[in-house]
Every structure is written in C-alpha cells, then in structure tokens.
Scaffold this active site. Structure first.
Site, PDB file in Angstrom:
ATOM      1  NE  ARG A 164       1.806  -9.934  17.760  1.00  0.00           N
ATOM      2  CZ  ARG A 164       2.303 -10.482  16.596  1.00  0.00           C
ATOM      3  NH1 ARG A 164       2.099  -9.823  15.637  1.00  0.00           N
ATOM      4  NH2 ARG A 164       2.705 -11.944  16.657  1.00  0.00           N
ATOM      5  CG  ASP A 326       2.237 -17.396  12.189  1.00  0.00           C
ATOM      6  OD1 ASP A 326       0.611 -17.450  11.998  1.00  0.00           O
ATOM      7  OD2 ASP A 326       2.483 -17.119  12.425  1.00  0.00           O
ATOM      8  CD  GLU A 327       5.870 -17.358  14.855  1.00  0.00           C
ATOM      9  OE1 GLU A 327       7.012 -16.400  14.997  1.00  0.00           O
ATOM     10  OE2 GLU A 327       4.867 -16.205  14.938  1.00  0.00           O
ATOM     11  CG  PHE A 425       8.345  -2.947   4.790  1.00  0.00           C
ATOM     12  CD1 PHE A 425       9.369  -3.386   4.778  1.00  0.00           C
ATOM     13  CD2 PHE A 425       7.529  -2.146   4.188  1.00  0.00           C
ATOM     14  CE1 PHE A 425       9.784  -3.334   2.757  1.00  0.00           C
ATOM     15  CE2 PHE A 425       7.710  -1.678   2.563  1.00  0.00           C
ATOM     16  CZ  PHE A 425       9.179  -2.798   1.905  1.00  0.00           C
ATOM     17  CG  ASP A 426       8.617  -6.335  11.789  1.00  0.00           C
ATOM     18  OD1 ASP A 426       9.583  -6.518  10.555  1.00  0.00           O
ATOM     19  OD2 ASP A 426       8.529  -7.170  12.597  1.00  0.00           O
ATOM     20  CD1 TRP A 475       5.669  -9.186  11.055  1.00  0.00           C
ATOM     21  CD2 TRP A 475       3.818  -9.320  11.540  1.00  0.00           C
ATOM     22  NE1 TRP A 475       5.171 -10.343   9.896  1.00  0.00           N
ATOM     23  CE2 TRP A 475       4.270 -10.101  10.261  1.00  0.00           C
ATOM     24  CE3 TRP A 475       2.517  -9.138  12.666  1.00  0.00           C
ATOM     25  CZ2 TRP A 475       2.870 -11.186  10.008  1.00  0.00           C
ATOM     26  CZ3 TRP A 475       1.432 -10.699  11.392  1.00  0.00           C
ATOM     27  CH2 TRP A 475       1.884 -11.302  10.418  1.00  0.00           C
ATOM     28  CB  THR A 476       1.942  -3.426  14.353  1.00  0.00           C
ATOM     29  OG1 THR A 476       1.410  -3.395  15.229  1.00  0.00           O
ATOM     30  CG2 THR A 476       2.076  -2.657  13.604  1.00  0.00           C
ATOM     31  CD  GLU A 477       5.785  -8.811  17.061  1.00  0.00           C
ATOM     32  OE1 GLU A 477       5.246  -9.615  16.925  1.00  0.00           O
ATOM     33  OE2 GLU A 477       5.984  -7.893  16.145  1.00  0.00           O
TER      34      GLU A 477
END
Length: 770
Positions: A164, A326-327, A425-426, A475-477
C-alpha cells in the site's frame, strides 16, 4: 527514564570508579533470573568478547554485541577467539536443551558467559544483556546472576505491508533491527496487493514496469478525492537477497507474501489476460476489496503463478510461503464461462456451507500448494482458506478473530494467531483519535495487546500444540512514512514480545509497565519514533450503583503527580491534585494531566460525562453481546460515557450480532420517565446498521412488563453510509422501578449490500432515561 545506581568498586588498579548498575528486568522477561552472592562484573573498554573458532554466525553475534554496547556505553569491546586472562564476555553454543532457542547467562566477577543451544539462542542472550545495560558513558557493573531462559513459541512473527505504501530497503533493514531487539524471529513481508507489486520477477518484467506504480492515492477513506501524486517502488532481486541475508544474520526468517487469487489488480494491470474479463485494469488508487481477481478457469493463470513463485522461492529460503487467500470475491467467477467450465470439469458442487466458487478457490489453493510442496515449501494462508476445502499441508493465519485458528487446530493444521482484536497495529492506540495521525480505525492499546492469550480454552491440550505462535500485523493504507511505521509499532511490539516469549502464568501487565521505561530508553538512544501513550494518565471509569456515581481512578506508569479539573478547563499544577479515587454524580468534563519534573508532561486526558436518571443504575442484559465487542458488558449502557463518532472499537460501544439488545435497568426506586434516548453507531461497510425497532417497557416488580413506547425505523439508504444516529422516544410520563429497553437489528441486510440476506450488527453506547 531508567533509574541509575552508583557505587564505588575496586577493579585491579582502578579505584573508586563510579559505575552504573545493570538491571535484568528486561522485556521480554527471562524465564528464570537468580541474583547470586558473588562479586559483580565490571564492564570497561578493556573487556574482550570471546567467540568459538571457525563459527561465522558466532563471530557475527560477537560483533553485534560489541556494536550494541557501543551504542549504549560509548565504547566497542574487541572480539577474539582467544580467551584472555583478564575479564571477558564469552559466547558459546554448546548448551544441550530440547528448545533450540534456550540460553543461559551467567555473571561473576571474572566473566559474563552466554551459552545457547544454537547461535540464535546466543543472540537472544545477547539481547537480554543489551537491554540490561544502562545508557551511560563509562564503566557498568553487572550484578552476579544466573539466568535460564527460552521462548514459549518457536514462531514469533511481525508483519509489514509495503504494497500500500512502499518503504525503501534501508528502512526494511531498520525494521528488522527493531524485530531483533524484541526477540522476534519471523518477518512476514506483504509484497503484493491491488495498490502495488513490489518484487522484481524477471520472467514477468511488466509486474514492476507497470504494476509497481499507481497514478495517485485516494485521500482518507475512499472519499472520492485523490492526491494527484504518483506512488511507486519495488525491490530488485539483489535488494531482496541482501535484506534476506541481513535478517538471517540476526536469526530472523523472512516469509514473503504473494496474495492470490484476490488482491491481484496490480498484476492484472500489467497482464490483463490473467483476469476473467480481460480488462483493462489499473493499479488500484483506493482501498478495499475488489471484484476483479485472477481467472481460475484458464491454465495461463497457473503458468503465471508458478513462474512467479519459482523466482520467489529462489530469493526466500523460508520453509513457509504466504499465499494470502483472503478477500477474494466470487462475482467474476460466477459469470466467467471459463471458471464455470472448470467447475464442471472438476465436478465441483456447492453445499449448505459454501457455493461452488468457494471450492474452486480451494482448487486454486491446493494446486499452488502442490507446486510449492514439490519444491520443498509449505503454504500459509489467511483464515479464508478454510472456506471450502483446506489444503492438506496449509498453515492457517487466523485474523478474523480466533475462530479460524480454533477450527484449523481442530482439523490438525498448524495455526498462527493474529486477530484484529489484539494484534492489528494499524489500529489506533488511544481513544483520543483526533490527536493521532489519521488511521483506519479500531482500537488496540498496549494493554489490549498484552492481554492476548494465543491458546484458547476451547482447544484441548493436544489441539493447542498446533498453535505455532502469535504475530502482529501492520497494514499501511494510511501509513506513508518510516517514522509513522515506527510510531504504530512501538511500544506495542514490546507487549507482543512478551506474549510470544512468556508462559501465560508469567505475564503481569503492571510488572511489564514497570520494566517498559528501560526499553523505551533504548528506543530513545537509537532514535526510534514511538507512541508515548503509556506515559499518559490512565483512567479507569466505572459506574458505582451503590453511590449512584461514576468512580474515577487515575494513575501513571511512573507515579507522576496528576492534576485534574471537572469543568473542562486545562489542568495545571494549580488544579486539584489527584490523591485517591473519587466520584462524579453530575454532568462534567473530566480533564487530567501528569506533570513531571523533567518537563515531559503527558497529554491531557479528557472525558465528558453526561448524567441521566438511568446513569450508574444496576443494569442486566438479557441477551449476549458479540464476544469481540462485549468489553465491560452491560454497565457500558448506563455509565454516562459516550462513544467516539468515528471509531466503534474504543470500548465505549457495545456490539450485538444476530441478537436483539435487551436490557433491564433497575432505577432502584420508582422514578418518573418520559423519554428514552439511545445512540447507534452505523457503518454499513463494516456490516453495522441502524436499529430496525426500539421498544421501551416498564415494570414495578422486574417480572411483568407493560409497553410504554415503540418505534420502527425505516432505513431508506441504497448505498453504504456511516453516521452516529440518536433515537429519542418520548411518551407520557411513566413511574416505575424497572425499565426494559429492546433494540432490534435489521432482520436481513438489503440486496444492495455484499452481506445481503444476513443479519447485521448493532452498536450502542448509552441508554439514557429521563
């Protein structure tokens, strides 16, 4: 913030030299620490580090220790394979122990000895010595001690998503150093996603030529507005090999993730023939789950996957390869002639659990697994790989709670526990989200991380053996910069390290908080960016029915003086000093601050309290909230505390799924009520809807109830929406002791919603009767 102890000692010709005392109360805490009666060891610049001859890994261990000591005390001991006559630190890997990561650390006046069952074990002994060393310039005294230690889990993971938002190779090495400091031995590297392909694949050069670049990035949470700035980047195979070796030197295994068959828009933008429709596709600019996934009905898809994975396994020696899973919506597969033909060819049938397309994904997963098995590797997948037929040798990473992990362990599959509730942790670290960098939502403070137990009581002792260990995910969105990555990681990673290392019986959160400031001293010395919420005022607010009040208990990690106000003004040293728990009975805005002599005051804690007639009264729930969102239970509904308008996971909102909310409030004596007010948190993208019906009933005996008011709520939305909705039912005054409030969720989510036909969640923060 560490405490320094000075004393005078004599070491040879050295007399009355001030030294600083080491402390073995480190994070993670060793299994067994016994201070002994011998003389201490004094570390000085003349001390040498000894390691075994002809052992390259031990040579590197010795060099790491020398460098760590240099960072802490300002001088770097020499390393050697020849044991000196004078004082020395000796590293050995001759310990015999069934746990290959076990080590022993012995300190006496002549030497510090670290002996491990492997080179990795010695490295963890080095980390303990490193964190026990105070941050001083000069000599250090190490009290005589015997330490025997080993980790609870062989798998101790931390994940970083760079698909991301890309991060340079230099930062990935820094991130690995952070993991090493916390005794973490597995780096899960999320390398591909819809928003970017980050790994060079020589057979498919367009993956990085096209797939590594997106034209711009959405602002906020899919606002429809974009920043207009291209974003891209990828790692060459040379860089990846260098990073993998860098991690290996620090006894860390790198597990790559190539997410399939979903989250593949970056790849399909480069090779559109891989999709069901043939495109065109573009590297995704927004966040979310997208209908276009790899076409499972054509052989070229499997040729592509095997080509990619063939290069991946030459770069990563890890036994496990993560394939996501996933997803992956089945929308395209349901209409794709090739996918439907493949389903027919394979004789796939749907059942009461899953449609046939889910079993088609199981076919994809198992086929990829067989390919990797032929090359000596095994797969990990997110817990969606349980939907259908689980591949024979798959390890399941349980992220949607612990249910997937329980199911997989019962089936005899290895499991890594990484639930959103404790190890994402996001998610925000505080309820005061307006003071934080913008984030995805959620709420996972340090205490929540520390409370996680990876082995659920629902499993038998034999089944628990399939739990390899826990992992946290980042996750880094909404996380663009290296410093923001660090901020979201530390100090939560310290809590993670203890649930990975310590037996459940050894964990103690208060003791952990006592030890944590010494580790944060190391963060400061190394220049790491970390969140400081643990140094803020910690407030425990609980309704107290006996007093008809809200009980307030304030504390700090270091017992710093706390001052507070109740009128919303900013507290100062001239405000009321907190000395003991107190009670709030009327509307108030509590504000509190810790004021330290060092000038490092805490942020101001702020909480509005809104008091109704029903506030702080006894309340009973006749239905059960969802386990993940039950928090402190029924009392949340009458505590006078209202939830955040942008985050339903802060512990102020209580959630129900496939259940009505039915609560009985005991007013303790007959009370006149003419109004009931409730608030719903709505975020349909998270399957949380507004209430469908609210019913208020009264009773004088708590058994026989009479209807007072009711309201049916019509939701006319046809697209996703998010809002905090207040429902107020007004009625002719009723005098009664007991009031029952029922809130019903929608019976089925509407046709426009991905969860159509299923029952929604409802979230409520307060029931106010007046």
């Amino acid at each position: 913030m560490s405490k320094k102890t000075t004393k005078s000692v004599t070491t040879g010709s050295q007399a009355a030299v001030e030294v600083n005392k080491a402390c073995y109360d480190v994070v993670p805490l060793p299994k067994h620490t016994q201070l002994t009666s011998g003389e201490p060891f004094v570390l000085s610049s003349s001390v040498k580090i000894v390691y075994p001859t002809a052992n390259e890994k031990m040579r590197k261990n010795a060099e790491f220790l020398a460098e760590y000591l240099y960072q802490l005390v300002g001088y770097k001991p020499a390393t050697t394979t020849v044991k000196p006559a004078d004082k020395y630190i000796e590293l050995n890997n001759s310990l015999r122990d069934n746990n290959t990561e076990a080590y022993e650390l012995h300190v006496d006046s002549k030497s510090i000895q670290i002996n491990g069952a492997s080179e990795a074990a010695v490295f963890y002994g080095i980390q303990t010595l490193r964190k026990a060393t105070p941050l001083v310039q000069g000599n250090v005294v190490f009290p005589a001690v015997d330490i025997k230690d080993h980790p609870r889990y062989a798998y101790r993971g931390m994940m970083l998503d760079i698909a991301r938002h890309f991060q340079p190779a230099s930062f990935i090495k820094k991130y690995i150093d952070i993991l090493a400091l916390h005794n973490i031995n597995t780096f899960h590297w999320h390398l591909t996603d819809d928003q970017g392909w980050r790994i060079e694949i020589k057979k498919y050069p367009k993956l990085t030529e096209i797939g590594s670049k997106r034209s711009e990035t959405v602002i906020g949470k899919n606002s429809g507005k974009f920043d207009g700035t291209p974003h891209g980047g990828f790692y060459t195979q040379h860089e990846i090999k260098d990073i993998v070796q860098y991690a290996s030197d620090r006894h860390i295994t790198v597990i790559p993730e190539i997410d399939l068959p979903g989250h593949m828009l970056a790849a399909m933008s480069a090779y559109p023939e891989l999709g069901c429709t043939g495109g065109p596709y573009e590297v995704e600019k927004q966040w979310g789950v997208f209908d276009d996934i790899l076409c499972a009905g054509q052989e070229k898809t499997f040729t592509f996957l095997e080509g990619v994975l063939s290069e991946v396994i030459t770069l990563f020696p890890s036994k496990l390869i993560h394939i996501g899973g996933d997803e992956a919506p089945k929308v395209r597969w349901e209409k794709c002639p090739r996918c439907q033909a493949k389903i027919k060819e394979l004789g796939i049938k749907g059942d009461e659990k899953h449609g046939k397309e889910f079993y088609l994904q199981s076919y994809v997963t198992e086929r990829v697994e067989k390919f990797l098995n032929r090359h000596g590797r095994n797969i990990i997948g997110w817990d969606e790989i349980l939907e259908g037929k689980l591949a024979p040798n798959a390890t399941v990473m349980s992220w949607r709670g612990i249910g997937g992990g329980i199911e997989a362990a019962r089936l005899g599959h290895n499991v890594i526990m990484t639930p959103t509730s404790h190890l994402y942790f996001d998610y925000y670290q505080t309820t005061e989200t307006d003071k934080e960098p913008f984030g995805i939502g959620g709420y996972v403070p340090v205490k929540q991380v520390y409370s996680f137990e990876p082995e659920p009581d629902q499993l038998t002792a034999a089944q628990k053996k399939f739990i390899l260990g826990p992992q946290a995910n980042l996750w880094t969105e909404y996380i663009k910069t290296p410093s923001h990555v660090e901020y979201m990681t530390m100090p939560r990673i310290a809590a993670l390290s203890e649930i990975q290392w310590l037996d459940a019986s050894q964990k103690n959160y208060d003791n952990f908080l006592h030890r944590l400031p010494r580790l944060i001293d190391v963060y400061n010395r190394l220049g790491y960016t970390y969140a400081s919420h643990v140094f803020d005022v910690q407030a425990v607010l609980q309704p107290h029915p006996a007093n008809g009040a809200l009980s307030v208990n304030l504390s700090t990690i270091d017992n710093a003086p706390v001052y507070y106000t109740l009128d919303g003004s900013d507290p100062t040293v001239n405000s009321t000093a907190y000395t003991a728990p107190f009670h709030i009975k009327e509307n108030a805005t509590l504000q509190a601050v810790a004021i330290r002599k060092t000038g490092s005051n805490s942020r101001i804690f702020s909480q509005e309290v809104k008091v109704a007639k029903s506030s702080f009264k006894p309340v009973t729930l006749l239905t059960k909230p969802d386990l993940q969102y039950s928090y402190s239970g029924a009392t949340m509904l009458v505590d006078g505390l209202y939830g955040d308008k942008t985050n339903y996971k802060t512990g102020r909102w209580i959630g129900f799924h496939a259940q009505d909310l039915v609560a009985v409030i005991d007013m303790q004596q007959p009370a006149q009520v003419s109004e009931a007010s409730l608030r719903n948190y709505v975020e349909t993208g998270e399957w949380i809807f507004d209430a469908a019906e609210i019913i208020v009933e009264s009773s004088n005996d708590g058994k026989n109830f009479t209807s007072v008011a009711a309201e049916k709520i019509m939701d006319k939305h046809t697209t996703h929406w998010a809002e905090v909705v207040t429902h107020t039912l007004k009625f002719s005054p009723v005098t009664a002791r007991y009031f029952k409030v029922t809130m019903k969720p929608v019976s089925a989510m509407p046709d426009w919603h991905p969860g159509k036909g299923k029952r929604a969640y409802i979230f409520v923060d307060e029931i106010a009767l007046n």
